[in-house]
Design a protein around this motif. Structure first.
Motif, PDB file in Angstrom:
ATOM      1  N   ALA A   9      -8.810  -5.052  -1.529  1.00  0.00           N
ATOM      2  CA  ALA A   9      -8.251  -3.716  -1.767  1.00  0.00           C
ATOM      3  C   ALA A   9      -9.115  -2.681  -1.066  1.00  0.00           C
ATOM      4  CB  ALA A   9      -8.178  -3.421  -3.261  1.00  0.00           C
TER       5      ALA A   9
ATOM      6  N   GLY B  40       0.810  -1.210   0.000  1.00  0.00           N
ATOM      7  CA  GLY B  40       0.000   0.000   0.000  1.00  0.00           C
ATOM      8  C   GLY B  40       0.838   1.253   0.000  1.00  0.00           C
TER       9      GLY B  40
ATOM     10  N   GLY C 209       0.210   5.865   0.599  1.00  0.00           N
ATOM     11  CA  GLY C 209      -0.744   6.902   0.925  1.00  0.00           C
ATOM     12  C   GLY C 209      -0.062   8.201   1.299  1.00  0.00           C
TER      13      GLY C 209
ATOM     14  N   LYS D  66      -3.719  -2.972  -0.105  1.00  0.00           N
ATOM     15  CA  LYS D  66      -4.185  -4.265  -0.583  1.00  0.00           C
ATOM     16  C   LYS D  66      -3.692  -5.346   0.362  1.00  0.00           C
ATOM     17  CE  LYS D  66      -4.612  -7.125  -4.725  1.00  0.00           C
ATOM     18  NZ  LYS D  66      -4.275  -7.268  -6.146  1.00  0.00           N
TER      19      LYS D  66
ATOM     20  N   GLY E 223      -9.488   1.552  -0.278  1.00  0.00           N
ATOM     21  CA  GLY E 223      -9.079   2.911  -0.619  1.00  0.00           C
ATOM     22  C   GLY E 223      -9.836   3.918   0.220  1.00  0.00           C
TER      23      GLY E 223
ATOM     24  N   GLN F 252      -5.206  10.034   2.747  1.00  0.00           N
ATOM     25  CA  GLN F 252      -5.417   9.341   1.470  1.00  0.00           C
ATOM     26  C   GLN F 252      -4.600   8.051   1.503  1.00  0.00           C
ATOM     27  OE1 GLN F 252      -4.326  11.477  -2.123  1.00  0.00           O
ATOM     28  NE2 GLN F 252      -3.969   9.570  -3.200  1.00  0.00           N
ATOM     29  N   ALA F 253      -5.226   6.932   1.144  1.00  0.00           N
ATOM     30  CA  ALA F 253      -4.504   5.664   1.206  1.00  0.00           C
ATOM     31  C   ALA F 253      -5.121   4.653   0.265  1.00  0.00           C
ATOM     32  CB  ALA F 253      -4.502   5.118   2.633  1.00  0.00           C
ATOM     33  N   GLN F 254      -4.266   3.766  -0.240  1.00  0.00           N
ATOM     34  CA  GLN F 254      -4.675   2.588  -1.003  1.00  0.00           C
ATOM     35  C   GLN F 254      -3.875   1.414  -0.458  1.00  0.00           C
ATOM     36  OE1 GLN F 254      -3.131   5.239  -3.028  1.00  0.00           O
ATOM     37  NE2 GLN F 254      -5.084   6.316  -2.864  1.00  0.00           N
TER      38      GLN F 254
ATOM     39  N   GLU G 143     -18.524   1.208  -2.651  1.00  0.00           N
ATOM     40  CA  GLU G 143     -17.974   2.537  -2.402  1.00  0.00           C
ATOM     41  C   GLU G 143     -19.044   3.387  -1.741  1.00  0.00           C
ATOM     42  OE1 GLU G 143     -15.821   6.344  -4.645  1.00  0.00           O
ATOM     43  OE2 GLU G 143     -16.504   4.601  -5.796  1.00  0.00           O
TER      44      GLU G 143
ATOM     45  N   SER H  48     -13.727   2.912  -0.311  1.00  0.00           N
ATOM     46  CA  SER H  48     -14.013   1.890  -1.324  1.00  0.00           C
ATOM     47  C   SER H  48     -13.345   0.592  -0.891  1.00  0.00           C
ATOM     48  CB  SER H  48     -13.493   2.312  -2.699  1.00  0.00           C
ATOM     49  OG  SER H  48     -12.092   2.478  -2.685  1.00  0.00           O
TER      50      SER H  48
ATOM     51  N   ARG I  77     -10.145   8.315   1.211  1.00  0.00           N
ATOM     52  CA  ARG I  77      -9.772   9.704   0.958  1.00  0.00           C
ATOM     53  C   ARG I  77     -10.717  10.579   1.766  1.00  0.00           C
ATOM     54  NH1 ARG I  77      -7.352  12.774  -3.223  1.00  0.00           N
ATOM     55  NH2 ARG I  77      -7.113  10.896  -4.496  1.00  0.00           N
TER      56      ARG I  77
END
Length: 675
Positions: free
Chosen positions: A240, A211, A213, A235, A242, A231-233, A287, A261, A244
């Protein structure tokens, strides 16, 4: 000169000399000589070894222009320390250092020290490395020694913070987490919103983790009025996530407002990550807006107006998650406009082995079994209580057959899961049911009550040609109790009754093919060939004892014959043992087709001619003996016109409500011992 004046002048001169000597001492003192004293004091305060291995220096600078005029003339010390290290407690002595820093530089505003405030207008940290550890006994290295003397009277105020090339590692044997993160300050000329950037990699519960962010600057954490941006993504395995949004009052973690999401192979995989118990599903993606309010004794999370897909079905709604009571509470309402029936299969483990592998499930359905053997793990049912309503506005099967209007109300409380109701609108009729699963015992106790009313065959199979045949209605009732932790185990131990009634209509090979009833298709083909046969009535009364469904009554009244079925269906062993007897309504007994048997497993049933009975057909007594129990009720079945009183009140017993004992109890009463 008066004596008093001389004394005052000498005192003043002495004070100036002392101050001058102190200034000279401070300016010329080698602060490295203070390192042993600093190391000893910090080691004693933290309960582990601390050391400054590099240079320790002090410089003076003018205050910043924003400093109030009254204190502008007081110089600020600027302290720089190199190669700092903080050791681990004794339990982790072999794991090296807990933290190392290549260089720390900070400025100090000295005047706030008078009011017990440590004010650091600037703090620069280069190459920090922190390793957090927890072993299987839940002992960690981030809990520091305390003297329980109460809260400190000192307050820390931070200004600008610069963090360069930081590293953070977490090795948690309890949660099975092993990750490493790189953290760095972002270029302020290129990034206006975020101050820190990070990347991570590792594993969680054996699944790979990756990940990246961004977050607001560390300085922003001190501003309780300014929302802190995130903000981050990330997995984790096939899941997964996400986010924000913003964090309000970051120092207190007071509230979150994020766009969230989530996508993954199954919603059931989210439990280790979130602590929220969700069912097994096909691959999904949602989402929505996540709003969180956090306080010391409770937290409230609202996943608002989310939408997404589960398999090929759509899903939308809102969920609330509240902590602070005996157990967390999950409530909400979900809606699916078009629900694919096959997407419900993972709930009971009825999906294919290929689909199980795709969503990461460990269980596999044996090749010789039809009933799902997936074990329902009830251990996590005590993790929360739930009250969720679900509406499926339109349901489709793989063949495109509309069912419609699914209504379900799920309640989970004290490890008891209830679906009340679980209703389907099917083919112009209704299929209503209530299911109760008690997960408090090691072997789950279950109860089911089901009722089918006015299911119209023409709407059930719209592809059939209405101009070629007439159609009737299907009615039925079932009440079962069982013990076991899978569908196969529950049906294999079931007790109760199943009753069914079909009025009028027709049966044919084509209709049964459309229904997917392969065994019935073969039976009808052997009895009547390919022609369509008018059906006056189909009635069944099937008591169930210890997983075996015995045929008390199962007969089909057609325009040519009465078809009587006897035998049993063993759901524990998945075995069929049925006999099909065609009985003529006239005197054409000799012209009847042969009796049939239906034997074998659910997976590979065998339908054939009962040759033993066929050899005795020449004996009229045998034939009349088979016919005798039926001839008494033939006048009640063959009612012309409007089929008065549903098959002419043939089976009042069938029309009575089915009964079932409590879970684990038998429907068969024990006989009294003989004298």
């Amino acid at each position: 000169m008066p004596r008093l004046t001389k004394i005052l002048l000498w005192l003043l001169a002495s004070l100036v000399l002392v101050i001058a000597a102190a200034v000279i001492f401070i300016l010329t003192f080698d602060w490295n000589r203070a390192k042993p004293w600093i190391n000893t004091r910090v080691s004693a305060a933290t309960g582990r070894e601390f050391a400054i291995d590099g240079n320790l220096s002090l410089h003076w600078q003018r205050p910043e222009p924003t400093t109030p005029p009254a204190s502008f003339w007081v110089p600020w010390p600027r302290l720089q320390a190199e190669n700092l290290r903080l050791g681990n407690p004794a339990a982790f002595a072999s794991s090296g250092q807990m933290a190392t820093v290549r260089q720390v530089t900070f400025t100090l505003n000295p005047l706030p020290l008078l009011v017990h405030k440590i004010s650091l207008p600037s703090l620069e940290v280069q190459d920090p490395s922190v390793s957090l550890l927890r072993n299987r006994e839940a002992v960690n290295n981030w809990t520091f020694k305390t003297d329980n003397s109460g809260p400190s009277a000192w307050q820390l105020q931070l200004g600008r913070i610069s963090l360069r090339q930081g590293k953070l590692a977490l090795d948690d044997a309890v949660q099975k987490i092993n990750i490493k993160a790189d953290i760095d300050t972002l270029d302020p000329d290129k990034e206006k919103i975020y101050g820190l950037g990070w990347k991570l990699a590792g594993s969680f519960n054996g699944a790979p983790v990756s990940g990246e962010g961004k977050a607001g600057g560390v300085l922003s954490l001190q501003d309780q009025q300014q929302p802190y941006p995130l903000q981050a993504q990330v997995k984790v395995g096939k899941t997964a996530i996400g986010v924000r949004g913003t964090l309000t009052k970051p120092a207190e973690l007071a509230a979150l407002d994020l766009r969230l999401s989530i996508a993954g192979a199954s919603m059931g995989n989210l439990y280790p990550l979130t602590g929220v118990l969700l069912p097994e599903t096909p691959p999904f993606a949602t989402e929505g807006r996540l709003i969180g309010k956090i306080s010391p004794d409770r937290s409230q999370w609202h996943y608002q107006d989310f939408s997404g897909k589960v398999g090929d079905s759509d899903l939308s709604g809102s969920l609330d998650y509240l902590t602070g009571g005996a157990r967390p509470q999950l409530t909400g309402a979900l809606t699916s406009k078009v629900l694919r029936f096959d997407d419900l299969a993972p709930l009971i483990g009825a999906d294919s082995n290929a689909d199980k592998a795709q969503r990461g499930a460990e269980e596999r359905q044996p090749g010789d079994k039809v009933l799902p053997v997936k074990t329902f793990s009830t251990d996590a049912w005590g993790a929360l209580d739930a009250d969720v309503r679900f509406t499926g506005k339109s349901i489709t099967r793989q063949e495109g057959l509309p069912i419609s209007d699914l209504q379900a109300h799920l309640i989970l409380k004290d490890k008891v899961l209830t679906l009340d109701p679980l209703n389907f609108g099917v083919a112009g009729g209704n299929l209503t049911s209530t299911i109760r699963l008690d997960g408090q015992a090691a072997r789950m106790k279950s109860e089911m009550k089901l009722s089918a009313r006015k299911l119209k065959i023409q709407k059930l199979y719209p592809q059939l040609d209405a101009s070629r045949t007439s159609f009737g209605e299907i009615n039925g009732d079932a009440k079962l109790s069982a013990t076991g932790n899978s569908v196969a185990a529950m049906l294999g131990s079931a007790n109760g009754e199943v009753k069914t009634l079909v009025n009028q209509g027709a049966i044919s090979k084509f209709l049964l093919e459309a229904a997917g009833l392969n065994v019935g298709n073969v039976v009808i083909s052997k009895l009547f060939g390919d022609k369509e046969v008018k059906l006056n009535c189909l009635a069944g009364d099937l008591p169930v004892h210890d997983g075996v469904m015995n045929v008390k009554t199962l007969l089909l009244d057609t325009e040519d014959a009465l078809i009587v079925v006897d035998g049993s269906i063993d759901m524990k062993r998945e075995q069929l043992d049925l006999n099909v007897h065609p009985r003529s309504k006239g005197l054409r007994i000799i012209s009847l087709r042969s009796p049939l048997y239906v034997k074998g497993s659910f997976k590979n049933p065998d339908v054939g001619v009962d040759k033993g009975v066929l050899a005795l057909r020449a004996g009229g007594a045998v034939a009349l003996g088979l016919l005798a129990p039926v001839t008494a009720i033939l006048p009640l079945i063959n009612i012309d016109g409007d089929q008065k009183a549903e098959c002419g009140q043939l089976l009042e017993e069938v029309k009575k409500a089915p009964q079932a004992p409590p879970p684990g109890k038998s429907t068969v009463q024990k006989r009294a011992p003989k004298n």
